[in-house]
Design a protein around this motif. Structure first.
Motif, short mmCIF file in Angstrom:
data_model
loop_
_atom_site.label_atom_id
_atom_site.label_comp_id
_atom_site.label_asym_id
_atom_site.label_seq_id
_atom_site.Cartn_x
_atom_site.Cartn_y
_atom_site.Cartn_z
N ARG A 1 -7.51 -0.47 -5.44
CA ARG A 1 -8.68 -0.25 -6.29
C ARG A 1 -8.39 0.83 -7.33
O ARG A 1 -8.71 0.68 -8.51
CB ARG A 1 -9.89 0.16 -5.45
CG ARG A 1 -11.17 0.36 -6.29
CD ARG A 1 -12.35 0.80 -5.43
NE ARG A 1 -12.60 -0.14 -4.35
CZ ARG A 1 -12.37 0.12 -3.07
NH1 ARG A 1 -11.89 1.32 -2.71
NH2 ARG A 1 -12.63 -0.77 -2.15
N SER A 2 -7.77 1.90 -6.89
CA SER A 2 -7.45 2.99 -7.81
C SER A 2 -6.48 2.52 -8.90
O SER A 2 -6.64 2.84 -10.08
CB SER A 2 -6.85 4.16 -7.03
OG SER A 2 -6.50 5.21 -7.90
N ALA A 3 -5.47 1.74 -8.49
CA ALA A 3 -4.49 1.25 -9.45
C ALA A 3 -5.10 0.20 -10.38
O ALA A 3 -4.88 0.22 -11.60
CB ALA A 3 -3.29 0.67 -8.72
N SER A 4 -5.88 -0.73 -9.81
CA SER A 4 -6.44 -1.83 -10.59
C SER A 4 -7.50 -1.37 -11.58
O SER A 4 -7.73 -2.03 -12.60
CB SER A 4 -7.04 -2.89 -9.65
OG SER A 4 -6.05 -3.43 -8.81
N ASP A 5 -8.16 -0.25 -11.29
CA ASP A 5 -9.19 0.26 -12.19
C ASP A 5 -8.64 1.27 -13.20
O ASP A 5 -9.40 1.79 -14.03
CB ASP A 5 -10.31 0.93 -11.39
CG ASP A 5 -11.15 -0.08 -10.61
OD1 ASP A 5 -11.02 -1.29 -10.89
OD2 ASP A 5 -11.93 0.34 -9.73
N SER A 6 -7.36 1.54 -13.16
CA SER A 6 -6.78 2.58 -14.01
C SER A 6 -6.75 2.16 -15.48
O SER A 6 -6.72 0.97 -15.81
CB SER A 6 -5.37 2.91 -13.54
OG SER A 6 -4.50 1.81 -13.76
N ASN B 1 0.82 -1.21 0.00
CA ASN B 1 0.00 0.00 0.00
C ASN B 1 0.86 1.26 0.00
O ASN B 1 0.36 2.35 -0.31
CB ASN B 1 -0.93 0.01 1.21
CG ASN B 1 -2.07 -0.99 1.06
OD1 ASN B 1 -2.84 -0.92 0.11
ND2 ASN B 1 -2.16 -1.93 1.98
N ASN B 2 2.13 1.13 0.37
CA ASN B 2 3.03 2.28 0.39
C ASN B 2 3.74 2.49 -0.95
O ASN B 2 4.46 3.47 -1.12
CB ASN B 2 4.07 2.14 1.50
CG ASN B 2 3.44 2.23 2.89
OD1 ASN B 2 2.43 2.92 3.07
ND2 ASN B 2 4.03 1.54 3.86
N LEU B 3 3.55 1.54 -1.88
CA LEU B 3 4.16 1.69 -3.20
C LEU B 3 3.42 2.75 -4.00
O LEU B 3 2.22 2.97 -3.81
CB LEU B 3 4.11 0.36 -3.95
CG LEU B 3 4.97 -0.79 -3.42
CD1 LEU B 3 4.70 -2.06 -4.22
CD2 LEU B 3 6.45 -0.43 -3.49
N PRO B 4 4.10 3.42 -4.92
CA PRO B 4 3.43 4.39 -5.80
C PRO B 4 2.33 3.68 -6.60
O PRO B 4 2.47 2.52 -6.98
CB PRO B 4 4.55 4.90 -6.71
CG PRO B 4 5.80 4.62 -5.96
CD PRO B 4 5.55 3.37 -5.17
N GLU B 5 1.23 4.40 -6.84
CA GLU B 5 0.11 3.80 -7.56
C GLU B 5 0.53 3.29 -8.94
O GLU B 5 0.08 2.24 -9.40
CB GLU B 5 -1.02 4.82 -7.70
CG GLU B 5 -2.26 4.25 -8.38
CD GLU B 5 -3.39 5.25 -8.46
OE1 GLU B 5 -3.94 5.44 -9.56
OE2 GLU B 5 -3.72 5.85 -7.41
N GLY B 6 1.41 4.03 -9.61
CA GLY B 6 1.88 3.60 -10.92
C GLY B 6 2.62 2.28 -10.87
O GLY B 6 2.52 1.45 -11.78
N CYS B 7 3.37 2.07 -9.79
CA CYS B 7 4.10 0.81 -9.62
C CYS B 7 3.12 -0.34 -9.42
O CYS B 7 3.29 -1.42 -10.01
CB CYS B 7 5.05 0.93 -8.45
SG CYS B 7 6.04 -0.55 -8.15
N ILE B 8 2.10 -0.11 -8.60
CA ILE B 8 1.08 -1.14 -8.38
C ILE B 8 0.35 -1.45 -9.68
O ILE B 8 0.08 -2.61 -10.01
CB ILE B 8 0.08 -0.69 -7.29
CG1 ILE B 8 0.80 -0.51 -5.95
CG2 ILE B 8 -1.05 -1.70 -7.15
CD1 ILE B 8 -0.09 0.03 -4.85
N SER C 1 -7.66 -2.88 -1.16
CA SER C 1 -7.63 -1.59 -0.48
C SER C 1 -8.00 -0.50 -1.47
O SER C 1 -8.09 -0.75 -2.68
CB SER C 1 -6.25 -1.32 0.12
OG SER C 1 -5.30 -1.15 -0.92
N SER C 2 -8.19 0.71 -0.98
CA SER C 2 -8.52 1.82 -1.86
C SER C 2 -7.36 2.12 -2.81
O SER C 2 -7.58 2.50 -3.97
CB SER C 2 -8.86 3.07 -1.03
OG SER C 2 -7.76 3.42 -0.19
N THR C 3 -6.13 1.94 -2.33
CA THR C 3 -4.96 2.16 -3.20
C THR C 3 -4.94 1.16 -4.34
O THR C 3 -4.72 1.51 -5.50
CB THR C 3 -3.66 2.05 -2.38
OG1 THR C 3 -3.68 2.99 -1.31
CG2 THR C 3 -2.45 2.29 -3.26
#
Length: 301
Positions: free
Chosen positions: A41-46, A11-18, A37-39
């Motif tokens: 979710r944001s990355a997976s839905d990008s 969860n502490n990784l940058p969203e782009g990395c995830i 997690s919300s992090t």
């Protein structure tokens, strides 16, 4: 939240990395990871993730369908993927449909009956072309009566996803009156890539064959077309019933029988020929409604 030394908190990784990590999985995995997690979710839905799941030529495919909107009309790449995985897209003047496999994002196609070679298909005495409320295509081929039953279709490997095991399926159903001539008559099916070996096997197009063999229903033929009547024997027989190659019902009410499988390595321009035929028995057959041949990834059982 305390994190043990040496343990990475994703969860502490940058969203782009995830997002990069998730894009290396599958659409199904991405949907599951979005629940972490919300992090996530944001990355997976990008769009970065779902653009990776879409085929590289999806713009070209969308342009082949007069009824399809452009990709810009969808709020996100995920919405576009879900649309293409849930709604067969008619292309090639409505004679073929395109869809994405919702699990792995691989390409799926169905060749309509109009794209197939059907012996005597243009002779109303043997075949007729009608509309069907359950078909994705504007017309289907209905078998009136033939003693020479032969249908073949072709698709080029460059249309398909690379490094993928595919299977071809004959999609059909009996007409409201019912099919005849296939109850105890097997048919041959085959598949071959140009320049390769032809794989053949024997199957049955009668979905009730397993039930009849389980109860040993004996056929009696009568009439000019050798239609079959049945006399059930009560004694049950389970021998080899589960090994029968019989049609299975799809989720949309149509039946399908596998014609064979092939591995598409990719980077090649070869024709795959698929066939279903019964040309040896000589008995008259009729009552089948043919929607087409579907080519889709073969998932592990």
């Amino acid at each position: 939240m305390m994190v043990e030394e040496g343990v990475v908190d994703f969860n502490n990784l940058p969203e782009g990395c995830i997002a990069n990590i998730v894009s290396l999985t599958t659409p199904r995995d991405a949907s599951i990871l979005s629940l972490v997690s919300s992090t996530f979710r944001s990355a997976s839905d990008s769009d970065a993730v779902w653009d990776h799941f879409l085929p590289s030529d999806y713009h070209s495919i969308l342009s082949q369908s007069p009824s399809s909107s452009s990709s810009s009309s969808f709020p996100s790449k995920k919405h576009l993927f879900l649309f293409l995985s849930q709604n067969p897209l008619l292309i090639d003047e409505g004679k073929m449909s395109f869809q994405l496999d919702k699990v792995n994002g691989k390409k799926c196609y169905m060749l309509s009956a109009r794209m197939l070679f059907i012996v005597w298909g243009d002779t109303p005495r043997y075949w007729k072309w009608v509309s069907h409320p359950d078909s994705r295509f504007s017309e289907v081929a209905e078998l009136v009566s033939v003693c020479w039953f032969e249908i073949r279709g072709w698709i080029n490997t460059r249309l398909l996803s690379p490094n993928t095991l595919y299977a071809a399926y004959f999609v059909f159903k009996p007409n409201p009156v019912g099919a005849y001539g296939f109850e105890y008559q097997s048919v041959d099916v085959s598949i071959a890539i140009a320049g390769g070996e032809t794989r053949e096997r024997t199957v049955f197009l009668d979905a009730e064959r397993g039930r009849r063999l389980r109860y040993q229903i004996v056929p009696r033929r009568a009439g000019i077309f050798n239609r079959t009547r049945f006399v059930p024997i009560v004694e049950e027989n389970n021998n080899n019933v589960d090994d029968l190659q019989c049609p299975k019902e799809k989720g949309d009410g149509w039946l399908e029988i596998e014609l064979g499988e092939f591995f598409n390595q990719g980077g090649e321009d070869k024709e795959v020929e698929m066939g279903v035929y019964e040309i040896k028995g000589g008995d008259w057959k009729g009552g089948l409604v043919v929607q087409g041949i579907e080519i889709r990834p073969k998932l592990n059982p």
